[in-house]
Scaffold this motif. Sequence first.
Motif, PDB file in Angstrom:
ATOM      1  N   ASP A  86       0.944  -1.110   0.153  1.00 17.86           N
ATOM      2  CA  ASP A  86      -0.035  -0.222   0.034  1.00 17.86           C
ATOM      3  C   ASP A  86       0.947   1.346  -0.067  1.00 17.86           C
ATOM      4  N   ARG A 122      -3.194   4.448   2.614  1.00 17.85           N
ATOM      5  CA  ARG A 122      -4.129   3.389   3.038  1.00 17.85           C
ATOM      6  C   ARG A 122      -5.549   3.698   2.228  1.00 17.85           C
ATOM      7  N   GLN A 153      -5.587   3.282  -1.214  1.00 19.71           N
ATOM      8  CA  GLN A 153      -5.322   2.450  -2.379  1.00 19.71           C
ATOM      9  C   GLN A 153      -5.625   0.975  -2.263  1.00 19.71           C
ATOM     10  N   PRO A 154      -5.592   0.430  -1.162  1.00 14.63           N
ATOM     11  CA  PRO A 154      -6.035  -1.212  -1.488  1.00 14.63           C
ATOM     12  C   PRO A 154      -7.399  -1.393  -1.621  1.00 14.63           C
ATOM     13  N   GLY A 206      -1.489  -2.118  -2.873  1.00 16.27           N
ATOM     14  CA  GLY A 206      -2.441  -3.024  -2.050  1.00 16.27           C
ATOM     15  C   GLY A 206      -3.002  -3.869  -2.751  1.00 16.27           C
ATOM     16  N   ARG A 261      -2.176  -5.476   2.170  1.00 11.31           N
ATOM     17  CA  ARG A 261      -1.286  -4.450   2.923  1.00 11.31           C
ATOM     18  C   ARG A 261       0.216  -4.232   2.535  1.00 11.31           C
TER      19      ARG A 261
END
Length: 384
Positions: A203, A207, A209-210, A218, A246
């Motif tokens: 990632d 945070r 992006q996943p 991610g 992650r």
Amino acid sequence: MPAGVGAAAVAAALVLAGCTGADAGPAGGNGPSPAVTTGTGTTSTAGTPGTASASPGTGAATTPGAPRVRTTIEGLELPWSTVFLPDGTAVISERDSALLKSVRNGQISTIGEVPDVVPGGEGGLMGLALSPSYGSDRFLYVYFTAAEDNRIARLRLEEAGTGGGLRLGEPQVIFSGISKASTHNGGRIRFGPDGYLYVGTGDSQRREQPQDRNALGGKILRLTKDGKPAPGNPFPNNPVYSLGHRNVQGLAWDSEGRLWASEFGPEVNDELNLIQPGGNYGWPEVTGAPGRQGFIDAKVVWPSTAESSPSGLEIVGNTAFLGALRGQRIWSVPLEGENAGTPVAHFTRQYGRIRNVSLAPNGELWALTNNRNPDSVLILSLSG
């Protein structure tokens, strides 16, 4: 989507975050786990089958296929990935030096430096994958950190005269734009049984992006040999194969062609996941196996990242072998169809941080240490 069997227990005391910690020396962990000695390695059981947690157990067991160190080869610096050429020569990437090294008959040689690599933190020259048609195209694929992003290039391994040496051809970038950071750069690449290139990304400390299908961080990506989204991907004209990760560090297929992936948790909940096309593995909304609707539970959860921080992954028969960085050991996990059995630890704190495990053509496992003193290849035989 599978619901899982309940939340993994959190370790009583949390230590450092479950990143690679690649710039640190050997990590301490939570103290020795109860263990017995089997052959040249220590072996301890952990956890229970399925999605139960995998924390140190009080029992001990030997299992078929327990690895034993046959020999070591010294003289590497932060090795990251290993592939084997058809003649048995091993090619190994070094993260910070950006060098590709070859190992043949126990001797290490330098092939060359991959250009445009910008190492830093956990970034640098990382994953390697050999073309499925290497015999005709001689392509080696490399995942590396550049000035602005993480990217994938391919280059030819050309013969260097009559002495059996190798030299690098000019690299061709086939895929770029994977976000970079000091940590969480992913980096594992591997061709699947279907002939397509699978890519584990992190990632990159972003945070958002996943869970975004249009972001590359991610994820596990699935590409053609030319770097295009592979036909049949779950989202049209999109390289994303699975999301909600992650920091994917290992990719391997079992005997039935199912894809498994190892992944770093934060302070808790390192994971071994069975990957489904289009599956959402929850990060950053959930970790481990909480059984929350809409997310896929991990098959194995290590509540304390000090016991694992799993990096490279290899599957031999129906046993998964994972190198552990902070955990400083090799985990073996029996795979039972779509479920996983009880993890067993080998060589706990004997050889330091284990970055990767790879199956050699002769059936031995090669494990790469990452301790900077310098580093070694552990060549492991598997007992019956």
